[in-house]
Structures are given as structure tokens and as C-alpha cells.
Write an enzyme that holds these catalytic residues in place. Structure first.
Site, PDB file in Angstrom:
ATOM      1  N   ASP A 147     -44.900  39.295 -13.278  1.00  0.00           N
ATOM      2  CA  ASP A 147     -44.454  39.987 -14.482  1.00  0.00           C
ATOM      3  C   ASP A 147     -44.701  41.492 -14.361  1.00  0.00           C
ATOM      4  OD1 ASP A 147     -43.617  39.441 -17.348  1.00  0.00           O
ATOM      5  OD2 ASP A 147     -45.460  40.547 -17.738  1.00  0.00           O
ATOM      6  N   GLU A 170     -40.702  40.985 -10.807  1.00  0.00           N
ATOM      7  CA  GLU A 170     -39.925  41.505 -11.925  1.00  0.00           C
ATOM      8  C   GLU A 170     -40.143  43.017 -11.923  1.00  0.00           C
ATOM      9  OE1 GLU A 170     -39.409  41.518 -16.764  1.00  0.00           O
ATOM     10  OE2 GLU A 170     -41.355  41.739 -15.830  1.00  0.00           O
TER      11      GLU A 170
HETATM   12  C1  GLC Z   1     -41.899  40.780 -18.911  1.00  0.00           C
HETATM   13  C2  GLC Z   1     -41.565  39.437 -19.512  1.00  0.00           C
HETATM   14  C3  GLC Z   1     -41.377  39.634 -20.981  1.00  0.00           C
HETATM   15  C4  GLC Z   1     -42.673  40.136 -21.565  1.00  0.00           C
HETATM   16  C5  GLC Z   1     -43.117  41.405 -20.886  1.00  0.00           C
HETATM   17  C6  GLC Z   1     -44.538  41.728 -21.204  1.00  0.00           C
HETATM   18  O1  GLC Z   1     -40.855  41.663 -19.018  1.00  0.00           O
HETATM   19  O2  GLC Z   1     -40.462  38.900 -18.887  1.00  0.00           O
HETATM   20  O3  GLC Z   1     -40.971  38.459 -21.624  1.00  0.00           O
HETATM   21  O4  GLC Z   1     -42.518  40.387 -22.936  1.00  0.00           O
HETATM   22  O5  GLC Z   1     -43.054  41.294 -19.488  1.00  0.00           O
HETATM   23  O6  GLC Z   1     -45.385  40.823 -20.575  1.00  0.00           O
END
Ligand code: GLC
Length: 573
Positions: free
Chosen positions: A226, A293
Site C-alpha cells: 500500500d 501501489e
Molecule cells: C491505498 C489504498 C486505499 C487507502 C489508502 C490509505 O491507496 O488502496 O484504499 O485508503 O492507501 O491506506
């Protein structure tokens, strides 16, 4: 011209794993499960691990290679579990560690790998470390695990800098001690309940190496990481005003490699962390993976996350954000393959996830809708549902013919649209609250999915309970309405996945052909030739394909052409 049988599973794909000679993740189709909304075994309206286990056969039948689960760890659920209070346990909402083990074993016994979510940028404010930090004095080692700073101005009453939270509002919150005296501020790039760790602190690094080992020892195949572009902040935490939409995840859609980076996104220091993690994973057998991500662009920069000594995959968000336009899709496909292959990594492809408007709605929007803003009852630009579905089917058929890894988001195989008309009082995304209801946020893509047209909660939960209300008109999308039905979206996905595996498209390479029209994409990947028509007019089949078998059609084509907003796969000798 001959028409292939529409029976998707007339013969099983070759039993030789498509990974022969190459690591499995180079070509894998990974299905994202959002545990809250997948399947609820205990009837409380919240999906759970036992529910996932009970539905694995459906995923096996669909033909995916791996699942990625959004967080199921103990959490106050302020950000749907992305606020983790304990990285090595399971929230009772979702089950127990034993349920994780059972789910993992059940997946493995079906040849499905399991990837879990790791949230290293921030914890929940209920994490014991943050509680200890609040109780400790400024300058203490407890505070040094997070980003505490004195405020600016007289009495420190102003935030330490001007950064904004991704969810809206300031990225800093001031602490108050037990006597009610205001104290230091702490940084949270997301909700105030999600304090950012200080990754220059060796304690933080060592804690996360332990977390990786805890789950690797339990047999998971990898981690989706994440906010993998956010862990390190620039020295001095300088003020910054983003050029694009405030509070974005980064990635301003630029192709300019010299574009100024936010001091909290994509800092060089993050790469040391992933090199360390790469080494941890290398201690384990079975080709474990890390997927980033990382909302950074251009793609050449994103590719730094997947250099050979770092992660294995990164979500291709520039692809997700590309509009339904032949010329733009061709450009981004070429750029993606070039950028990732330059570092020896496969490209990934993704169209939907739990943070964006579902692509069956998004592709029919006519105005810009920045990531995370969402759509709702007052949105002027209400997508046309038929155009959206046609484009989504065509876009998915195009994506699944591309070489590399592909990510699917639960429900897209059913053609689910965004749930637009959720009542205000049902909404739960922190974005909705932190922007005073100005942005709807992401609840519309998180509604529990329909399994059975005639069952309570469409089979999501035996009691009919559902943590977000499901639209009344979802029966036709239910799996039971589509399974075995020729022309359904579910059968389109199953057939695409079967052909993809049979012909090893994930390990292939594409060769473009000139369709003489920018809105038509025409390429071959091994024996499959794809024609995707992004225009609103029918296109003719290129002459060289007039005798070829139509192996897959995203829309009915009684006249044998390539209908508007559709993709056809031809099997060529
Ligand atoms: C990432 C996740 C999202 C979350 C954010 C904070 O972008 O995919 O759902 O709100 O991180 O953890």
C-alpha cells in the site's frame, strides 16, 4: 469466417503451468478480493475469510491464477481496514488466523496463489506504538517512530507545513495531552486516524521485516504494498502545493520525467526499503512477490520500483487512467511495455480496484473525475450504463490479450457498474467526511457483490445484511444470472482467461498492424489477433482476417463486423 464455440471450458487449459520457464507472476491474472464485500459466511453483513474460502471454486472456475486480499487485520475500520492496529493478527470481523490458514490452504489446493495487503506508510492511531507515542514526551524514542513535529507560529498553533491529506483537509493533527494542553503535531497523509511512520527509524524497518516473515512463514505468496511511493518524506518536510488536484495520490498524468515531485511521493529513499524486502522474500522458496501501489509517473519512473533487486510488479495506473481512445491506448501500451521491459519486468494491466470508479461506469464519464472523488446522486455527468458496459467489456477483452500480469477487481467479471445512488447516511469513506460531502469517495465501487439473483443480499449474506446497501436492480448482474449464459460478461471473462492461458498470451509479445484508423487497435499476440474498436461506429474486419475464426467477441456481431465499442479476438493459424 467461422464462429468458435461459446462454451468457454470445452477443454481445460494445458496442465503445464503457464509459468514454465518464467516466474508465475510474469503472466498471472490476479483477482482482487475486497474482503468486506466478497462473501459473508456469518451473516453479519460484513464479508469474511470463511466466506472467501466458501467461494474459491467460483474463482477457480473463472480461471484466475492468484487472489490479492485487501486488509483483514485488527483495525478500527476508519479507512476500511487500511488503518492497521496489529499487523500480525486478524480482525474478528473477518475471522481468525486459523481462517487465514484454511483459506490459504484451500486456495493452494486449487492452484490459486494468495497475496495479502501490507500497509507500511501508516498504522492506525490505535496501534500500540502510536498510543505509546502519544503518552510519551516530545523527542522520546516512542515519538520517533512516527512523524511528530512542533507547530509553527507563536505557541506552535500552526501546522508544521502546508501539506494536504489525500482524503481532504490538512495532513497534520495536533496532539492534546491528558491535561488538555495542546502539544506537538503528527503527520498523516491520509485520515487523522492513520499516522505516518518515520521510515528513517530502524525500529520501523525491523518491525516490518518481522511482519513480512510472519506472513511468509504462514505460506502467503506475496504482498501488495500500500502507498509504496509514500514511505520516505523529503528532508525538512518543505511546503508544497501540488500542481494537479490537491490531495491526490500522486501521478499527475505527466510524461515529463523532470516534473517536480511532491516531497512525500516517490522519494529515492524508498528503494532501499524494497531492496531489503527483496532479500527477505529471497529467503523463501516458491517465488514470493511484492506488488507496488505507486502512483508515480511517468512510467519510466514507476519502473524503478520493479528493478530486479526490488519488487516484482507495480500497478500500471497510467493504463487505468487512459481514456477509451484507440490512439491513447496504443501509446500507453507501447510505453508500458517499453518502460517495464527496460528493467526486465513484465508490465501489469489494471482497470478497476477499490479506490476508483468501476470501469463499467468510468469509461462512460464525459468529464474529468479525479481518482478518489467518486460519483453520486448529484454528479451531473451520470454515465450511460449501456455504453459503459459495452466499453468495459471491450476494454477488459483488450487488456486480457496483453502480455504481462493483469489485475481484476471483484465484480468486474459480472460487469458491475458503480453504485451511484447510495444514500448519504450509508457512506463510509473518510473522503466523504473530510471534504464535507464535497467528494463522494470510493464507497460506490465497494458495495457487496451479487452471487445469486434470488437470494437475500443476492447471496452475499444469508441473512440479507450488507454493510453498504446493494442496488435493487442488480439481479441481472448476479453470478447465477450469468453462469453458462452465452454472451454474458462472466462467460466473456472466463473464455478470455481460458484462451489467454491456452495460448500463453501473458508470456507473449504484441505486434501492431495498421488499421488505417486511429480509433481501431489491431495487434497480434501469438496465434491471437485482436481488433478493438473504440469508436461509436462499426468497423470492418481487416481483409486478412476475413477467414479467421472469431475466438472471442465482447459484443454480439451478427453482421460479422467489429461493432462500436467492442473487441474481437481472432484465432489465426
Ligand atoms: C491505498 C489504498 C486505499 C487507502 C489508502 C490509505 O491507496 O488502496 O484504499 O485508503 O492507501 O491506506
Amino acid at each position: 469466417m467461422t464462429q468458435a464455440s461459446s462454451a468457454a471450458r470445452d477443454a481445460p487449459p494445458p496442465t503445464t503451468d503457464a509459468t514454465v520457464g518464467a516466474e508465475w507472476w510474469r503472466s498471472a491474472v490476479i483477482y482482487q478480493i475486497y474482503p468486506r464485500s466478497f462473501a459473508d459466511a456469518n451473516g453479519d453483513g460484513m464479508g469474511d475469510l470463511a466466506g472467501i474460502t466458501s467461494r474459491l471454486d467460483a474463482l477457480k472456475q473463472l480461471g484466475i491464477d492468484a487472489i490479492w486480499l485487501s486488509p483483514f487485520f485488527p483495525s478500527p475500520q476508519k479507512d476500511a481496514g487500511y488503518d492497521v492496529a496489529d499487523y500480525c493478527d486478524v480482525d474478528p470481523l473477518f475471522g481468525t488466523l486459523t481462517d487465514v490458514d484454511e483459506m490459504t490452504d484451500a486456495a493452494h489446493s486449487r492452484g490459486i496463489r494468495v497475496i495479502i495487503d501490507l500497509v507500511p506508510n501508516h498504522s492506525s492511531d490505535r496501534h500500540p506504538w502510536f498510543q505509546q507515542a502519544l503518552a510519551a514526551a516530545p523527542g522520546s524514542f516512542e515519538r520517533d517512530r512516527y512523524m511528530f513535529r512542533d507547530g509553527r507560529g507563536p505557541d506552535g498553533a500552526e501546522a508544521p507545513n502546508n501539506w494536504e491529506s489525500v482524503f481532504g483537509g490538512p495532513a497534520w493533527t495536533r496532539t492534546v495531552d491528558a491535561q488538555g494542553t495542546p502539544g506537538q503535531w503528527y503527520l498523516h497523509l491520509f485520515d487523522s486516524s492513520q499516522p505516518d511512520f518515520d521510515w528513517s527509524n530502524p525500529d520501523v524497518r525491523s518491525m516490518f521485516r518481522d511482519v513480512l516473515r510472519f506472513w511468509l512463514d504462514r505460506g502467503v505468496d506475496g504482498f501488495r504494498v500500500d502507498v509504496a511511493h509514500g514511505l520516505v518524506k523529503a528532508d525538512g518536510l518543505p511546503d508544497f502545493t501540488p500542481p494537479g488536484s490537491a490531495g491526490s495520490m500522486g501521478g499527475q498524468g505527466t510524461t515529463d520525467s523532470t516534473a517536480v515531485l511532491a516531497p512525500y511521493w516517490g522519494q529515492d529513499g524508498v528503494h532501499d526499503i524494497y531492496r531489503e524486502w527483496n532479500q527477505v522474500l529471497a529467503e523463501y522458496d516458491g517465488q514470493r512477490v511484492l506488488c507496488a501501489e505507486a502512483w508515480v509517473d511517468p512510467l519510466q519512473k514507476m519502473a524503478l520500483w520493479v528493478r530486479p533487486d526490488e519488487m516484482q510488479q507495480a500497478f500500471n495506473f497510467p493504463y487505468l487512467e487512459t481514456p477509451w481512445s484507440g490512439a491513447e491506448l496504443r501509446r500507453i501500451i507501447d510505453e508500458s511495455i517499453a518502460a517495464f521491459s527496460a528493467v526486465g519486468a513484465p508490465s501489469t494491466w489494471v482497470l478497476s480496484n477499490h479506490d476508483v470508479v468501476r470501469h463499467a461506469s468510468r469509461l462512460a464519464l464525459t468529464q474529468e473525475n479525479p481518482q478518489g472523488h467518486g460519483i453520486g446522486p448529484e454528479t451531473a455527468d451520470r454515465p450511460n450504463i449501456d455504453i459503459g458496459l459495452a466499453r468495459a467489456r471491450a476494454a477488459s477483452a483488450l487488456m486480457l490479450a496483453l502480455p504481462g500480469g493483469a489485475y481484476l477487481y471483484q465484480g468486474e467479471e459480472l460487469g458491475l457498474p458503480e453504485a451511484i445512488d447510495l444514500p448519504d447516511e450509508a457512506r463510509q469513506d473518510p473522503t466523504w467526511f473530510r471534504t464535507n460531502h464535497e467528494r463522494y469517495g470510493r464507497d460506490g465501487c465497494r458495495v457487496p457483490i451479487p452471487w445469486d439473483a434470488d437470494a437475500p443480499a443476492y447471496g452475499f449474506s444469508a441473512t440479507g445484511a450488507s454493510w453498504l446497501p446493494q442496488p435493487d436492480d442488480w439481479a441481472p448482474y448476479a453470478r447465477s444470472s450469468q453462469l453458462g449464459v452465452a454472451g454474458s460478461t462472466l462467460e466473456l471473462y472466463s473464455r478470455a482467461l481460458w484462451l489467454r492461458k491456452t495460448h500463453q498470451l501473458g508470456l507473449g509479445a504484441i505486434e501492431w498492424h495498421d488499421a488505417g484508423d486511429d480509433s481501431v487497435l489491431w495487434f497480434s499476440n501469438g496465434p491471437i489477433t485482436v481488433v478493438a474498436n473504440t469508436s461509436d461506429q462499426d468497423a470492418v474486419v481487416p481483409t486478412s482476417l476475413s477467414e479467421a475464426t472469431r475466438a472471442l467477441e465482447s459484443a454480439p456481431a451478427p453482421d460479422g463486423g467489429i461493432p462500436a465499442d467492442s473487441t474481437v479476438w481472432f484465432l489465426t493459424p
